[in-house]
Design a protein around this motif. Structure first.
Motif, short mmCIF file in Angstrom:
data_model
loop_
_atom_site.label_atom_id
_atom_site.label_comp_id
_atom_site.label_asym_id
_atom_site.label_seq_id
_atom_site.Cartn_x
_atom_site.Cartn_y
_atom_site.Cartn_z
N UNK A 173 0.86 -1.19 0.00
CA UNK A 173 0.00 0.00 0.00
C UNK A 173 0.89 1.24 0.00
N UNK A 174 0.97 1.90 -1.14
CA UNK A 174 1.82 3.08 -1.28
C UNK A 174 1.33 3.87 -2.49
N UNK A 175 1.26 5.20 -2.37
CA UNK A 175 0.76 6.00 -3.49
C UNK A 175 1.83 6.29 -4.53
N UNK A 176 3.07 5.91 -4.27
CA UNK A 176 4.17 6.10 -5.23
C UNK A 176 4.17 4.90 -6.18
N UNK A 234 -5.91 4.92 0.43
CA UNK A 234 -6.32 4.31 1.68
C UNK A 234 -7.61 3.52 1.60
N UNK A 235 -8.64 4.06 0.96
CA UNK A 235 -9.93 3.38 0.93
C UNK A 235 -9.85 2.07 0.15
N UNK A 236 -9.14 2.07 -0.97
CA UNK A 236 -8.95 0.84 -1.72
C UNK A 236 -8.17 -0.17 -0.90
N UNK A 237 -7.18 0.31 -0.16
CA UNK A 237 -6.38 -0.58 0.69
C UNK A 237 -7.25 -1.27 1.73
N UNK A 238 -8.14 -0.53 2.36
CA UNK A 238 -9.01 -1.11 3.37
C UNK A 238 -9.88 -2.20 2.77
N UNK A 239 -10.42 -1.94 1.58
CA UNK A 239 -11.27 -2.93 0.92
C UNK A 239 -10.49 -4.18 0.53
N UNK A 240 -9.29 -4.01 0.00
CA UNK A 240 -8.48 -5.17 -0.41
C UNK A 240 -8.03 -5.97 0.79
N UNK A 241 -7.64 -5.28 1.87
CA UNK A 241 -7.20 -5.99 3.08
C UNK A 241 -8.32 -6.86 3.63
N UNK A 263 -3.19 9.13 0.02
CA UNK A 263 -4.38 9.96 -0.23
C UNK A 263 -5.62 9.27 0.32
N UNK A 264 -6.64 10.05 0.61
CA UNK A 264 -7.86 9.46 1.18
C UNK A 264 -7.64 9.23 2.66
N UNK A 265 -7.62 7.99 3.08
CA UNK A 265 -7.30 7.64 4.46
C UNK A 265 -5.79 7.45 4.57
N UNK A 314 -2.05 6.32 6.33
CA UNK A 314 -1.61 4.99 6.75
C UNK A 314 -2.06 4.61 8.15
N UNK A 315 -2.11 5.58 9.07
CA UNK A 315 -2.55 5.28 10.43
C UNK A 315 -4.04 4.93 10.45
N UNK A 316 -4.84 5.65 9.66
CA UNK A 316 -6.27 5.33 9.58
C UNK A 316 -6.48 3.94 9.00
N UNK A 317 -5.71 3.63 7.96
CA UNK A 317 -5.80 2.30 7.35
C UNK A 317 -5.43 1.23 8.37
N UNK A 318 -4.34 1.45 9.10
CA UNK A 318 -3.88 0.47 10.08
C UNK A 318 -4.96 0.21 11.13
N UNK A 319 -5.57 1.27 11.64
CA UNK A 319 -6.62 1.11 12.65
C UNK A 319 -7.81 0.32 12.11
N UNK A 320 -8.12 0.50 10.83
CA UNK A 320 -9.26 -0.18 10.24
C UNK A 320 -9.00 -1.65 9.94
N UNK A 321 -7.78 -1.96 9.48
CA UNK A 321 -7.54 -3.32 8.99
C UNK A 321 -6.94 -4.25 10.03
N UNK A 322 -6.21 -3.72 11.02
CA UNK A 322 -5.42 -4.58 11.89
C UNK A 322 -6.24 -5.57 12.71
N UNK A 323 -7.39 -5.17 13.29
CA UNK A 323 -8.10 -6.12 14.16
C UNK A 323 -8.48 -7.43 13.50
N UNK A 324 -8.78 -7.42 12.20
CA UNK A 324 -9.23 -8.64 11.52
C UNK A 324 -8.24 -9.15 10.48
N UNK A 325 -7.04 -8.59 10.47
CA UNK A 325 -6.10 -8.90 9.39
C UNK A 325 -5.48 -10.28 9.51
N UNK A 326 -5.00 -10.63 10.70
CA UNK A 326 -4.33 -11.92 10.88
C UNK A 326 -3.00 -12.02 10.18
#
Length: 231
Positions: free
Chosen positions: A13-16, A40-47, A62-64, A66-78
């Motif tokens: 997940x990187x915008x570069x 960020x939003x695409x990253x959350x969906x793919x994760x 852009x969007x969300x 990295x910290x916002x993405x981490x908070x959203x995906x980490x609990x269920x990521x495994x």
């Protein structure tokens, strides 16, 4: 070149986009299968689709972010999360670790260093055989990487689990910061490195106090940490 036995799925997940193309080429040559997303939003969906062995996550998105993405995906990521932070931005590093990142690499970094860190994370995530370790009301299962306090399951990051496992294996003994860093985090401490302290604060918060109200983990000034064995 070291070849892994199983092709492991990496979500990058990187915008570069140029950097993603470079890392995709290098990681693929090292036996990884890479999926790149750039916001960020695409990253959350793919994760959320699951099936990832590890995630490489940039702070600046852009969007969300990295910290916002981490908070959203980490609990269920495994899966472990390796964050990419700007060089010298210690606040980014500390915040990422507090939010559940398992390791970090400062940008710009060489692909070789990134792969080495990634492999170290994946090795530490491999299940280990053996019965559960028990100290008082705490149970730590090395195979499932599950931790329970009483009848409550405690959610830990990969780094937190590795550190707690070392302390529990040596319950009643002092474990040095250097050993915790090398065996728990996979690399030695640097000057003014506060990763161990950050992780320990999170572990203590998640485990809570012992049934008698006393701390489970004691800091031994100048030496390290000890998981207290009572009774």
């Amino acid at each position: 070149m070291i070849v892994v036995n199983k092709m492991q799925n990496i979500l990058l997940i990187d915008d570069d986009e140029d950097l993603c193309e470079l890392l995709d080429e290098y990681l693929s040559s090292e036996g990884f299968k890479v999926t790149s997303v750039h916001d960020g939003e695409t990253a959350i969906a793919r994760a959320a689709e699951g099936g990832w062995d590890a995630v490489i996550l940039d702070v600046m998105l852009p969007g969300a972010n990295g910290f916002d993405v981490l908070k959203r995906i980490k609990p269920d990521l495994g899966a472990p999360v390796l964050m990419l932070t700007a060089r010298g931005e210690d606040t980014d590093t500390v915040l990422g670790l507090e939010l559940g990142a398992d390791d970090y690499v400062a940008k710009p970094c060489s692909p070789r260093v990134l792969v080495a860190r990634l492999r170290a994370l994946l090795r530490r995530r491999q299940h280990e055989p053996g019965a559960a370790l028990r100290v008082g009301d705490l149970s730590l299962d090395e195979g499932s990487r599950q931790v329970e306090v009483g009848d409550q399951t405690v959610s830990l990051t990969g780094a937190e689990f590795n550190l707690l496992r070392l302390l529990v294996r040596h319950a009643g003994e002092v474990v040095s910061r250097d050993l915790l860093a090398e065996e728990g985090l996979g690399r030695p401490l640097g000057a003014y490195d506060r990763r161990i302290e950050t992780h320990m604060a999170q572990i203590r918060r998640k485990l809570g106090a012992s049934p008698d109200g006393s701390p489970r983990i004691q800091t031994v000034r100048g030496s390290g940490y000890q998981y207290v064995r009572r009774g």
